[in-house]
Motif scaffolding. Sequence first.
Motif, short mmCIF file in Angstrom:
data_model
loop_
_atom_site.label_atom_id
_atom_site.label_comp_id
_atom_site.label_asym_id
_atom_site.label_seq_id
_atom_site.Cartn_x
_atom_site.Cartn_y
_atom_site.Cartn_z
N PHE A 59 0.86 -1.20 0.00
CA PHE A 59 0.00 0.00 0.00
C PHE A 59 0.89 1.24 0.00
CE2 PHE A 59 -2.12 -3.41 2.40
CZ PHE A 59 -3.26 -3.57 1.62
N ALA A 60 1.37 1.61 -1.19
CA ALA A 60 2.34 2.71 -1.30
C ALA A 60 1.74 4.04 -0.87
CB ALA A 60 2.86 2.81 -2.73
N ASP A 61 0.46 4.26 -1.16
CA ASP A 61 -0.16 5.53 -0.81
C ASP A 61 -0.40 5.67 0.68
OD1 ASP A 61 -1.95 3.46 -0.96
OD2 ASP A 61 -3.65 4.73 -1.50
N LYS A 62 -0.41 4.57 1.42
CA LYS A 62 -0.61 4.60 2.87
C LYS A 62 0.70 4.34 3.63
CE LYS A 62 -5.08 5.03 2.39
NZ LYS A 62 -5.79 6.29 2.75
N ARG A 63 1.81 4.44 2.93
CA ARG A 63 3.10 4.11 3.55
C ARG A 63 3.41 4.99 4.76
NH1 ARG A 63 8.03 6.23 2.04
NH2 ARG A 63 7.04 7.02 0.15
N LEU A 64 3.17 6.28 4.65
CA LEU A 64 3.48 7.19 5.76
C LEU A 64 2.57 6.93 6.96
CD1 LEU A 64 4.08 10.54 3.86
CD2 LEU A 64 5.73 8.82 4.56
N LEU A 65 1.30 6.65 6.71
CA LEU A 65 0.38 6.36 7.81
C LEU A 65 0.79 5.08 8.55
CD1 LEU A 65 -2.23 6.89 9.38
CD2 LEU A 65 -3.47 5.62 7.60
N ILE A 66 1.21 4.07 7.79
CA ILE A 66 1.65 2.82 8.41
C ILE A 66 2.90 3.05 9.25
CG2 ILE A 66 2.55 0.51 7.91
CD1 ILE A 66 0.77 0.52 5.40
N GLN A 67 3.82 3.88 8.78
CA GLN A 67 5.03 4.15 9.54
C GLN A 67 4.74 4.96 10.81
OE1 GLN A 67 7.61 6.01 6.66
NE2 GLN A 67 8.34 4.06 5.87
N LYS A 68 3.75 5.85 10.75
CA LYS A 68 3.37 6.59 11.96
C LYS A 68 2.80 5.65 13.02
CE LYS A 68 2.08 10.58 9.17
NZ LYS A 68 0.95 11.39 8.69
N ILE A 69 1.92 4.74 12.58
CA ILE A 69 1.36 3.76 13.52
C ILE A 69 2.46 2.90 14.11
CG2 ILE A 69 -0.20 1.79 13.72
CD1 ILE A 69 -1.90 3.04 11.51
N ALA A 129 12.64 6.26 11.78
CA ALA A 129 12.21 5.84 13.12
C ALA A 129 12.38 7.00 14.09
CB ALA A 129 13.02 4.65 13.61
N ILE A 130 11.40 7.17 14.97
CA ILE A 130 11.47 8.13 16.08
C ILE A 130 11.42 7.31 17.36
CG2 ILE A 130 10.41 10.12 17.21
CD1 ILE A 130 9.16 10.87 14.55
N GLY A 131 12.56 7.17 18.03
CA GLY A 131 12.65 6.34 19.21
C GLY A 131 12.59 7.14 20.49
N LEU A 132 12.72 6.45 21.61
CA LEU A 132 12.72 7.12 22.91
C LEU A 132 13.95 8.00 23.08
CD1 LEU A 132 11.49 4.28 25.28
CD2 LEU A 132 10.24 6.32 24.62
N ARG A 133 15.07 7.60 22.50
CA ARG A 133 16.32 8.33 22.70
C ARG A 133 16.76 9.12 21.48
NH1 ARG A 133 21.59 8.02 21.73
NH2 ARG A 133 21.24 6.26 20.35
N SER A 134 16.47 8.64 20.29
CA SER A 134 17.03 9.26 19.10
C SER A 134 16.10 9.09 17.91
CB SER A 134 18.40 8.64 18.77
OG SER A 134 18.27 7.25 18.51
#
Length: 326
Positions: A89-99, A178-183
Amino acid sequence: MMIQTSRLFNSCTAMLRRLTIWLFLILCAPINAFANKSSEEAVTQNDPVSTMLEMFRWEGLVASFFVILASWIILRFADSLVEKLGSIFADKRLLIQKISAFFHFAVYIATIVSVVLLSFKVSKEILVILSGTGAVALGFALKDLTASLMSGIMIMFDRPFQVGDRINFGDQYGDVIAIGLRSVKLQTLDDSTVTIPNNMFLAQVTSCGNYGVVDMQVMVDFHIGIDQDVVKAREIIQEVAANTRFIYLPKPIKVIVSQVVIDSCVALRLRLKAYVLDTKYEKDFETDITLHVMKLFAESGIQPPAVLHREIKKAVVVEEQPESAA
């Protein structure tokens, strides 16, 4: 008779006295034992090593290990699932990564809480120790980590950028993976993964190219000489941009013309501003347009900037004739 009675009374009194002493000793024994136990506990409580050892639940350390292992397996499975879903689902790629980013946060926090509850005995003594010198030392040791943790939470809620966005931070340019707890992990265009502590984003400026959408504006510059056909050159750039397979047509295509100086040479700069269909095609978009425009420039005889030599005509100086002598 009186003497025998007196002796019997004295012997009974002595026996009663001994019995009283034995009863007193029997009754005082538990009190002494409790006092000794309390004194031993007080000594143990004053011993920091013993107190630290009593903090651990040794049977819970094994369970904590399995909790960490299970969390690692879950995160690896989630990453592979996100990658597959993003390709499908290329058009939903950003939404999947946010989840996926929020899911990572939830797993991290749940793992930390579970390990602490399983491995430590939370009691009044532990709270006193943690609020004392140990807590101060731990706070100094973990101040950068704590700052990064708080900054990560602020990034998730303030959202200066999101997972999947293409950002420019300092001298780094790439996609947030990726947005992690530290970096924050940034994948540059040369396929390098850069790790940036979260607290650095609060003190420096971050430029985001797409901010939550797939398409992104791309600028491509072309330079021609000031004596060339700029109208024709502008038409060529607009036509090439409109026909490339990477263009996102719902948004406008603009070509801005300006006069610039390049290496002491005056030139005309034609800056194309157009939107690429997907951020991952940015360099393909730029390459495709550049190749086609340069080919058409050559066919149309449009030349790059060059130093122009002007002919300066010599001024004719008319000398005044001296007046004839009277």
